[in-house]
Design a protein around this motif. Structure first.
Motif, PDB file in Angstrom:
ATOM      1  N   ALA A 229       6.429  -3.580 -12.170  1.00 13.12           N
ATOM      2  CA  ALA A 229       5.957  -2.760 -11.046  1.00 13.12           C
ATOM      3  C   ALA A 229       4.801  -3.389 -10.286  1.00 13.12           C
ATOM      4  CB  ALA A 229       5.555  -1.378 -11.553  1.00 13.12           C
ATOM      5  N   ASN A 230       3.959  -4.181 -10.957  1.00  8.84           N
ATOM      6  CA  ASN A 230       2.766  -4.709 -10.294  1.00  8.84           C
ATOM      7  C   ASN A 230       3.013  -6.048  -9.602  1.00  8.84           C
ATOM      8  OD1 ASN A 230       3.107  -6.326 -12.521  1.00  8.84           O
ATOM      9  ND2 ASN A 230       0.982  -6.176 -13.254  1.00  8.84           N
ATOM     10  N   ARG A 231       4.256  -6.478  -9.565  1.00  8.60           N
ATOM     11  CA  ARG A 231       4.554  -7.792  -8.986  1.00  8.60           C
ATOM     12  C   ARG A 231       4.203  -7.904  -7.496  1.00  8.60           C
ATOM     13  NH1 ARG A 231       6.995 -12.236 -10.776  1.00  8.60           N
ATOM     14  NH2 ARG A 231       7.925 -13.618  -9.216  1.00  8.60           N
ATOM     15  N   PRO A 232       4.400  -6.850  -6.682  1.00  5.94           N
ATOM     16  CA  PRO A 232       4.068  -6.972  -5.247  1.00  5.94           C
ATOM     17  C   PRO A 232       2.585  -7.153  -4.970  1.00  5.94           C
ATOM     18  CG  PRO A 232       5.625  -5.187  -5.624  1.00  5.94           C
ATOM     19  CD  PRO A 232       5.118  -5.597  -6.958  1.00  5.94           C
ATOM     20  N   GLY A 233       1.712  -6.885  -5.954  1.00  5.87           N
ATOM     21  CA  GLY A 233       0.287  -7.069  -5.724  1.00  5.87           C
ATOM     22  C   GLY A 233      -0.525  -5.856  -6.148  1.00  5.87           C
ATOM     23  N   PHE A 234      -1.794  -5.813  -5.721  1.00  8.65           N
ATOM     24  CA  PHE A 234      -2.710  -4.743  -6.093  1.00  8.65           C
ATOM     25  C   PHE A 234      -2.210  -3.397  -5.574  1.00  8.65           C
ATOM     26  CE2 PHE A 234      -6.744  -2.435  -4.896  1.00  8.65           C
ATOM     27  CZ  PHE A 234      -7.005  -1.983  -6.183  1.00  8.65           C
ATOM     28  N   ALA A 235      -1.985  -2.467  -6.475  1.00  9.55           N
ATOM     29  CA  ALA A 235      -1.376  -1.186  -6.102  1.00  9.55           C
ATOM     30  C   ALA A 235      -2.247  -0.377  -5.154  1.00  9.55           C
ATOM     31  CB  ALA A 235      -1.081  -0.367  -7.361  1.00  9.55           C
ATOM     32  N   GLY A 236      -3.575  -0.483  -5.282  1.00  5.79           N
ATOM     33  CA  GLY A 236      -4.475   0.338  -4.476  1.00  5.79           C
ATOM     34  C   GLY A 236      -4.740  -0.184  -3.080  1.00  5.79           C
ATOM     35  N   ASN A 237      -4.139  -1.278  -2.708  1.00  5.53           N
ATOM     36  CA  ASN A 237      -4.325  -1.840  -1.368  1.00  5.53           C
ATOM     37  C   ASN A 237      -3.986  -0.787  -0.307  1.00  5.53           C
ATOM     38  OD1 ASN A 237      -3.966  -3.314   1.111  1.00  5.53           O
ATOM     39  ND2 ASN A 237      -3.782  -5.178  -0.107  1.00  5.53           N
ATOM     40  N   VAL A 238      -4.847  -0.649   0.699  1.00  2.00           N
ATOM     41  CA  VAL A 238      -4.624   0.384   1.721  1.00  2.00           C
ATOM     42  C   VAL A 238      -3.348   0.129   2.524  1.00  2.00           C
ATOM     43  CG1 VAL A 238      -7.049   1.009   1.946  1.00  2.00           C
ATOM     44  CG2 VAL A 238      -6.135  -0.872   3.322  1.00  2.00           C
ATOM     45  N   ALA A 239      -2.885  -1.105   2.529  1.00  2.00           N
ATOM     46  CA  ALA A 239      -1.642  -1.415   3.235  1.00  2.00           C
ATOM     47  C   ALA A 239      -0.414  -0.987   2.441  1.00  2.00           C
ATOM     48  CB  ALA A 239      -1.559  -2.911   3.537  1.00  2.00           C
ATOM     49  N   ASN A 240      -0.610  -0.658   1.173  1.00  5.42           N
ATOM     50  CA  ASN A 240       0.497  -0.240   0.310  1.00  5.42           C
ATOM     51  C   ASN A 240       0.735   1.254   0.506  1.00  5.42           C
ATOM     52  OD1 ASN A 240       2.371   0.270  -1.660  1.00  5.42           O
ATOM     53  ND2 ASN A 240       1.045  -0.258  -3.385  1.00  5.42           N
ATOM     54  N   GLN A 241       1.785   1.600   1.247  1.00  8.29           N
ATOM     55  CA  GLN A 241       2.049   3.001   1.559  1.00  8.29           C
ATOM     56  C   GLN A 241       3.113   3.606   0.645  1.00  8.29           C
ATOM     57  OE1 GLN A 241       2.462   3.780   5.795  1.00  8.29           O
ATOM     58  NE2 GLN A 241       1.220   2.004   6.275  1.00  8.29           N
ATOM     59  N   SER A 242       3.413   2.948  -0.445  1.00  7.91           N
ATOM     60  CA  SER A 242       4.354   3.499  -1.415  1.00  7.91           C
ATOM     61  C   SER A 242       3.679   4.616  -2.208  1.00  7.91           C
ATOM     62  CB  SER A 242       4.826   2.411  -2.380  1.00  7.91           C
ATOM     63  OG  SER A 242       3.751   1.998  -3.220  1.00  7.91           O
ATOM     64  N   LEU A 243       4.478   5.389  -2.913  1.00 10.44           N
ATOM     65  CA  LEU A 243       3.919   6.450  -3.753  1.00 10.44           C
ATOM     66  C   LEU A 243       3.037   5.866  -4.854  1.00 10.44           C
ATOM     67  CD1 LEU A 243       6.982   8.836  -4.084  1.00 10.44           C
ATOM     68  CD2 LEU A 243       4.830   9.311  -2.928  1.00 10.44           C
ATOM     69  N   ARG A 244       3.394   4.712  -5.350  1.00 11.58           N
ATOM     70  CA  ARG A 244       2.566   4.060  -6.363  1.00 11.58           C
ATOM     71  C   ARG A 244       1.186   3.734  -5.797  1.00 11.58           C
ATOM     72  NH1 ARG A 244       1.804  -1.260  -8.568  1.00 11.58           N
ATOM     73  NH2 ARG A 244       1.391  -1.121 -10.816  1.00 11.58           N
ATOM     74  N   GLY A 245       1.148   3.270  -4.555  1.00  7.55           N
ATOM     75  CA  GLY A 245      -0.124   2.975  -3.914  1.00  7.55           C
ATOM     76  C   GLY A 245      -0.955   4.222  -3.679  1.00  7.55           C
ATOM     77  N   VAL A 246      -0.291   5.313  -3.261  1.00  6.52           N
ATOM     78  CA  VAL A 246      -1.001   6.580  -3.032  1.00  6.52           C
ATOM     79  C   VAL A 246      -1.626   7.085  -4.325  1.00  6.52           C
ATOM     80  CG1 VAL A 246      -0.723   9.000  -2.400  1.00  6.52           C
ATOM     81  CG2 VAL A 246       0.414   7.228  -1.053  1.00  6.52           C
ATOM     82  N   VAL A 247      -0.837   7.071  -5.403  1.00  8.59           N
ATOM     83  CA  VAL A 247      -1.340   7.543  -6.702  1.00  8.59           C
ATOM     84  C   VAL A 247      -2.478   6.659  -7.186  1.00  8.59           C
ATOM     85  CG1 VAL A 247      -0.747   7.881  -9.133  1.00  8.59           C
ATOM     86  CG2 VAL A 247       0.842   8.616  -7.348  1.00  8.59           C
ATOM     87  N   ALA A 248      -2.354   5.347  -6.994  1.00 10.41           N
ATOM     88  CA  ALA A 248      -3.405   4.426  -7.428  1.00 10.41           C
ATOM     89  C   ALA A 248      -4.716   4.696  -6.688  1.00 10.41           C
ATOM     90  CB  ALA A 248      -2.957   2.987  -7.196  1.00 10.41           C
ATOM     91  N   ARG A 249      -4.635   4.964  -5.384  1.00 13.83           N
ATOM     92  CA  ARG A 249      -5.858   5.220  -4.614  1.00 13.83           C
ATOM     93  C   ARG A 249      -6.463   6.567  -4.975  1.00 13.83           C
ATOM     94  NH1 ARG A 249      -2.716   2.457  -0.812  1.00 13.83           N
ATOM     95  NH2 ARG A 249      -1.870   4.361   0.095  1.00 13.83           N
ATOM     96  N   LEU A 250      -5.616   7.566  -5.176  1.00 14.26           N
ATOM     97  CA  LEU A 250      -6.141   8.888  -5.544  1.00 14.26           C
ATOM     98  C   LEU A 250      -6.802   8.864  -6.915  1.00 14.26           C
ATOM     99  CD1 LEU A 250      -3.261  11.245  -4.289  1.00 14.26           C
ATOM    100  CD2 LEU A 250      -5.536  10.958  -3.292  1.00 14.26           C
ATOM    101  N   ALA A 251      -6.246   8.074  -7.832  1.00 18.52           N
ATOM    102  CA  ALA A 251      -6.779   8.005  -9.194  1.00 18.52           C
ATOM    103  C   ALA A 251      -7.835   6.916  -9.342  1.00 18.52           C
ATOM    104  CB  ALA A 251      -5.646   7.745 -10.175  1.00 18.52           C
ATOM    105  N   HIS A 252      -8.088   6.147  -8.268  1.00 17.37           N
ATOM    106  CA  HIS A 252      -9.061   5.053  -8.288  1.00 17.37           C
ATOM    107  C   HIS A 252      -8.790   4.100  -9.449  1.00 17.37           C
ATOM    108  CE1 HIS A 252     -11.394   7.080  -5.190  1.00 17.37           C
ATOM    109  NE2 HIS A 252     -11.316   8.189  -5.906  1.00 17.37           N
ATOM    110  N   THR A 253      -7.555   3.648  -9.544  1.00 18.26           N
ATOM    111  CA  THR A 253      -7.174   2.746 -10.622  1.00 18.26           C
ATOM    112  C   THR A 253      -6.182   1.709 -10.104  1.00 18.26           C
ATOM    113  OG1 THR A 253      -6.122   2.595 -12.796  1.00 18.26           O
ATOM    114  CG2 THR A 253      -5.314   4.312 -11.320  1.00 18.26           C
ATOM    115  N   ALA A 254      -6.190   0.559 -10.742  1.00 19.01           N
ATOM    116  CA  ALA A 254      -5.240  -0.493 -10.373  1.00 19.01           C
ATOM    117  C   ALA A 254      -3.927  -0.327 -11.132  1.00 19.01           C
ATOM    118  CB  ALA A 254      -5.833  -1.865 -10.669  1.00 19.01           C
ATOM    119  N   ALA A 255      -3.939   0.533 -12.161  1.00 18.71           N
ATOM    120  CA  ALA A 255      -2.740   0.755 -12.968  1.00 18.71           C
ATOM    121  C   ALA A 255      -2.439   2.251 -13.010  1.00 18.71           C
ATOM    122  CB  ALA A 255      -2.949   0.209 -14.384  1.00 18.71           C
ATOM    123  N   PRO A 256      -1.652   2.761 -12.066  1.00 19.50           N
ATOM    124  CA  PRO A 256      -1.419   4.204 -11.975  1.00 19.50           C
ATOM    125  C   PRO A 256      -0.589   4.808 -13.098  1.00 19.50           C
ATOM    126  CG  PRO A 256      -0.080   3.018 -10.385  1.00 19.50           C
ATOM    127  CD  PRO A 256      -1.001   2.014 -10.985  1.00 19.50           C
ATOM    128  N   GLY A 257      -0.122   3.998 -14.028  1.00 22.61           N
ATOM    129  CA  GLY A 257       0.612   4.535 -15.169  1.00 22.61           C
ATOM    130  C   GLY A 257       1.951   5.141 -14.779  1.00 22.61           C
TER     131      GLY A 257
END
Length: 297
Positions: A229-257
């Motif tokens: 899952a982490n192959r595309p890069g840092f999940a919390g990147n603001v350019a990442n508009q996937s659900l994984r990116g949203v969850v990562a930013r809301l949880a302030h984590t690089a690994a949203p589990g």
């Protein structure tokens, strides 16, 4: 004469709009980063390297698509970088026109030149299209392949092939195979199950072709890369508009589990349910013109 005049103005308006996008993107020095990754992937295939050990540009971007996509990217290496970047932008702009025409056909509206070009002139400024052109992505190509399929006659021998090829390039369009299959199982006697089977068979064909041409890369992809899952890069990147990116930013984590998996599952189920319902509703949809040919039953 009136329609021809409108068509002329539509051509002018669309060309002005496209030229504006081209100038604006060049003014901000767009990177076309994704198409550079595609080119690097094509070059790696040509030279026999490890497709999934590839790292591109300063961001160290990796190849995340199936190995069949690597084969499709080889033609990008046949011209110089400058020519490839220009061709990628021009191709995406032409695909906006194709997408507009297919979208009108999908909802039973006449795909006349003025309407198609007016839609294209506006759509190119929408953020998803703008970003696709900016980065040189293949999203528009995938969308055109899917819509080309969904607007075919039910009995068309190629109905399903476009979705299968799109899924072979990037797995996401495989959701349409599930949607068509579900619709076909829910209502027997409709052409949807056949389309789903054709699409699934075509996708399997792309996997087989890639396995024959790139056996090592195919093994790496289907036994590991596909579930990383982490192959595309840092999940919390603001350019990442996937659900994984949203969850990562809301949880302030690089690994949203696994939280993002639950959110993705809910969205997928709801989205598929809406898609199947719309597919089966056919002419009863509020925007559909009575008597349109699709979906034919």
């Amino acid at each position: 004469m009136g329609e021809r005049r409108w068509a002329g103005w539509a051509v002018v308006g669309c060309l002005v709009s496209f030229a504006g996008v081209w100038v604006a993107q060049r003014a901000v020095d767009v990177s076309l980063l994704d198409v550079m990754v595609y080119r690097a992937a094509g070059w790696t295939v040509r030279t026999g390297g490890n497709l999934y050990a590839l790292r591109v540009e300063h961001a160290q971007l990796k190849m995340t698509y199936p190995p069949f996509a690597g084969l499709m990217f080889v033609p990008l290496t046949w011209v110089g970088t400058g020519a490839m970047r220009t061709a990628a932008t021009a191709a995406n702009l032409l695909l906006v026109v194709a997408l507009s025409a297919l979208s009108l056909r999908l909802v039973g509206r006449p795909a006349r030149v003025p309407a198609v070009l007016a839609v294209a002139a506006l759509a190119v400024w929408c953020e998803p299209v703008w970003a696709t052109v900016r980065y040189g992505q293949i999203n528009l190509l995938l969308a055109v392949l899917v819509l080309w399929d969904l607007t075919r006659r039910a009995e068309h021998r190629w109905a399903g092939v476009g979705i299968g090829v799109a899924a072979g390039i990037k797995l996401t369009p495989a959701l349409f195979v599930v949607m068509l299959g579900a619709a076909g199982l829910l209502v027997r006697g409709t052409p949807y199950l056949r389309r789903a089977l054709v699409a699934a068979g075509t996708f399997a064909g792309t996997v087989a072709v890639a396995a024959a041409a790139l056996p090592a890369d195919s093994r790496r992809y289907w036994t590991g890369v596909v579930v990383t899952a982490n192959r595309p890069g840092f999940a919390g990147n603001v350019a990442n508009q996937s659900l994984r990116g949203v969850v990562a930013r809301l949880a302030h984590t690089a690994a949203p589990g696994t939280g993002w998996l639950c959110a993705a599952a809910v969205v997928a189920v709801v989205g598929l349910a809406v898609g199947v319902a719309a597919l089966l509703a056919g002419d009863r949809l509020p925007w559909a013109r009575p008597g349109r040919r699709w979906p034919a039953r």
